[in-house]
Design a protein around this motif. Structure first.
Motif, PDB file in Angstrom:
ATOM      1  N   GLN A  37      -7.768 -28.554 -29.380  1.00 46.32           N
ATOM      2  CA  GLN A  37      -7.948 -27.107 -29.383  1.00 46.32           C
ATOM      3  C   GLN A  37      -9.428 -26.763 -29.535  1.00 46.32           C
ATOM      4  O   GLN A  37      -9.856 -26.157 -30.506  1.00 46.32           O
ATOM      5  CB  GLN A  37      -7.132 -26.472 -30.507  1.00 46.32           C
ATOM      6  CG  GLN A  37      -5.637 -26.596 -30.307  1.00 46.32           C
ATOM      7  CD  GLN A  37      -4.871 -25.834 -31.368  1.00 46.32           C
ATOM      8  OE1 GLN A  37      -5.386 -24.961 -32.033  1.00 46.32           O
ATOM      9  NE2 GLN A  37      -3.607 -26.191 -31.538  1.00 46.32           N
ATOM     10  N   SER A  39     -11.241 -25.056 -27.181  1.00 48.91           N
ATOM     11  CA  SER A  39     -11.651 -23.925 -26.346  1.00 48.91           C
ATOM     12  C   SER A  39     -10.509 -22.926 -26.298  1.00 48.91           C
ATOM     13  O   SER A  39      -9.346 -23.268 -26.591  1.00 48.91           O
ATOM     14  CB  SER A  39     -11.979 -24.399 -24.932  1.00 48.91           C
ATOM     15  OG  SER A  39     -10.809 -24.854 -24.274  1.00 48.91           O
ATOM     16  N   PRO A  40     -10.803 -21.676 -25.923  1.00 46.77           N
ATOM     17  CA  PRO A  40      -9.722 -20.688 -25.784  1.00 46.77           C
ATOM     18  C   PRO A  40      -8.659 -21.119 -24.784  1.00 46.77           C
ATOM     19  O   PRO A  40      -7.477 -20.815 -24.956  1.00 46.77           O
ATOM     20  CB  PRO A  40     -10.466 -19.438 -25.306  1.00 46.77           C
ATOM     21  CG  PRO A  40     -11.847 -19.583 -25.876  1.00 46.77           C
ATOM     22  CD  PRO A  40     -12.137 -21.060 -25.801  1.00 46.77           C
ATOM     23  N   TYR A  43      -6.494 -23.398 -26.699  1.00 48.51           N
ATOM     24  CA  TYR A  43      -5.874 -22.700 -27.821  1.00 48.51           C
ATOM     25  C   TYR A  43      -4.773 -21.751 -27.353  1.00 48.51           C
ATOM     26  O   TYR A  43      -3.711 -21.671 -27.965  1.00 48.51           O
ATOM     27  CB  TYR A  43      -6.945 -21.915 -28.583  1.00 48.51           C
ATOM     28  CG  TYR A  43      -6.454 -21.221 -29.825  1.00 48.51           C
ATOM     29  CD1 TYR A  43      -6.256 -21.924 -31.006  1.00 48.51           C
ATOM     30  CD2 TYR A  43      -6.185 -19.845 -29.824  1.00 48.51           C
ATOM     31  CE1 TYR A  43      -5.803 -21.289 -32.159  1.00 48.51           C
ATOM     32  CE2 TYR A  43      -5.739 -19.202 -30.960  1.00 48.51           C
ATOM     33  CZ  TYR A  43      -5.550 -19.922 -32.127  1.00 48.51           C
ATOM     34  OH  TYR A  43      -5.095 -19.283 -33.256  1.00 48.51           O
ATOM     35  N   GLY A 179      -2.198 -22.561 -32.795  1.00 46.10           N
ATOM     36  CA  GLY A 179      -2.434 -22.179 -31.416  1.00 46.10           C
ATOM     37  C   GLY A 179      -1.138 -22.105 -30.622  1.00 46.10           C
ATOM     38  O   GLY A 179      -0.034 -22.142 -31.180  1.00 46.10           O
ATOM     39  N   THR A 380     -13.181 -20.449 -30.246  1.00 44.42           N
ATOM     40  CA  THR A 380     -11.903 -20.836 -30.844  1.00 44.42           C
ATOM     41  C   THR A 380     -11.764 -20.280 -32.253  1.00 44.42           C
ATOM     42  O   THR A 380     -10.688 -19.820 -32.659  1.00 44.42           O
ATOM     43  CB  THR A 380     -11.771 -22.363 -30.871  1.00 44.42           C
ATOM     44  OG1 THR A 380     -11.919 -22.876 -29.540  1.00 44.42           O
ATOM     45  CG2 THR A 380     -10.420 -22.786 -31.412  1.00 44.42           C
TER      46      THR A 380
END
Length: 458
Positions: A37, A39-40, A43, A179, A380
């Motif tokens: 996780q 990076s967006p 995530y 996430g 993130t």
């Protein structure tokens, strides 16, 4: 003694706590032990590596919520089985989503379904509609949380606001840490808990009232088994027309533009897998909605001579199903806890979807464009903080939604209101665009969505 039997016992609390602990542990597990996780994209979309079961079960659990557990049985209790047509319409909507919307959203390559509006019109339109969608989702979530809290209050005597704060804190914890991957796998457990609770209530309810015969007889005599009411009066609450044509357009409007649901389908590696997940999800939804209607007429068979609202046994209709559950199963170990675990699972699944999806669209539409140099790690962290902020806003909005006596009474009007506002926004911008740019400009700049729409079919 009667009052004591209608409160949850220690073994019931164990069942509810077990569901909560498992859900929270899954989120923490994926947040701490999984190192991807970063990076967006990872995530919010789980790297687009999710398989059929978690994707379909998560979409199903997201779409259910306490509105189905508490609201749909109440509708059947009060107005009968006319809304059984909803279950049939689900399959038609599943076909349309597979044919048009799922391929379209996948090919746009964005985690925000409202990216469509930016491509079709401009960024301002997308941002306005994204903001409206976020407000709508938070308001709906607030009503769901409050409805669940009042139901739990009926069975536990724990203060409503204590329950609200507790479930919000738990959900924010495992959603922000885990996430999308943690949320979806937690949804699998919660979906199973929901279905088990429905089946348990139906079986025990039928045994309590004396079987299918009394339920059928009392429901038939009261007209609650009428499903072919062709009344054209638009003020009639449920008719064949409102339950088919009306429900089709209202549900399609939400299902086709729902960030909460389509973000689950966007986690699939291929369009084909997303379509399979959609069919499985809506099939489970149709089946569960039907089961919830059955619960409603079973409850009517029990209370047909003494309405619990009129007798002041309960304070509002959100407490109808919990009151019935405690009356029927209160003397049995574990069974009441199983129902309330399912109710809480329905609430947590919807809450976690809101706490994950709304930060996703805020991040992509509002924060990243203004902070283009933000690193993936920083982004993130911001995503996780946004989940906390949404949870706080959710509690604040409950001060407004708590004044509605029924879970569904606010969900439908709010959805329709915001969808109409979104449509108006689109038409206004389209009119301005047509007015400002002449045909030569439009010819020189063809519709950028035409290739996407042309290939969004089987």
């Amino acid at each position: 003694m009667e009052n004591e039997q209608r409160l949850l016992k220690s073994d019931d609390y164990v069942v509810v706590a077990a569901m909560v602990i498992v859900s929270t542990s899954i989120g923490i597990y994926y947040g701490i032990t999984k190192k991807k996780q970063s990076s967006p994209f990872e995530y919010f979309l789980a790297g687009r590596r999710m398989t059929l079961i978690p994707m379909a079960f998560s979409a199903f659990a997201t779409g259910m919520g306490p509105a189905t557990v508490l609201g749909t049985p109440t509708e059947s209790y009060n107005f009968g089985m006319q809304i059984v047509w909803w279950c049939i319409i689900q399959f038609l909507i599943a076909f349309i989503l597979n044919w048009i919307f799922i391929p379209l959203y996948h090919k746009m390559g964005s985690m925000n379904v409202y990216k469509f509006l930016e491509v079709r019109y401009n960024t301002k339109t997308k941002n306005v509609v994204t903001t409206m969608a976020a407000v709508r989702a938070i308001l709906q979530c607030s009503n769901i949380v409050y409805g669940t809290a009042t139901a739990l209050n009926r069975a536990t005597n724990i203060e409503t606001w204590v329950i609200i704060g507790s479930i919000t804190g738990i959900c924010v914890l495992y959603t922000s840490v885990g996430g999308m991957k943690g949320v979806m796998w937690a949804d699998v457990i919660q979906a199973v808990a929901m279905v088990l609770s429905f089946v348990t209530v139906i079986v025990m309810g039928l045994i309590y009232v004396g079987g299918v015969g009394p339920v059928w007889k009392r429901s038939y005599e009261s007209g609650r088994l009428q499903i072919f009411n062709f009344d054209t009066n638009p003020t009639t609450r449920h008719t064949f027309w409102t339950s088919t044509v009306g429900y089709f357009f209202s549900y399609l409007a939400g299902a086709s533009t729902s960030q909460l649901v389509h973000q689950r389908y966007l986690t699939a590696p291929t369009i084909k897998e997303a379509r399979r997940g959609n069919m499985l999800s809506l099939s489970m939804t149709a089946s569960t909605v039907f089961l919830s209607q059955i619960i409603g007429i079973i409850i009517y068979a029990e209370y047909h001579t003494c309405d619990p609202i009129k007798s002041k046994t309960i304070q509002n209709m959100n407490q109808l199903v919990p009151e019935f559950v405690m009356k029927v199963m209160g003397a049995y170990p574990i069974l009441p806890g199983l129902f309330f675990a399912g109710l809480l699972a329905a609430c947590l699944s919807t809450m976690s979807s809101v706490y994950n999806s709304i930060p996703a669209i805020i991040m992509e539409s509002l924060i990243q464009p203004s902070k283009p140099n933000m690193s993936a790690k920083q982004a993130t962290v911001v995503c996780k903080l946004l989940a906390v902020v949404v949870g706080i806003l959710n509690i604040m909005c409950i001060l407004f939604t708590k004044n509605f006596p029924n879970v569904k009474q606010v969900l439908v009007p709010v959805s329709v209101l915001f969808f109409c506002c979104q449509l108006c926004c689109e038409f206004i911008v389209a009119g301005i665009r047509q007015y400002r740019f002449d045909n030569r400009w439009i010819s020189a700049h063809p519709d950028p969505l035409r290739p996407l729409i042309a290939t969004s079919q089987f």
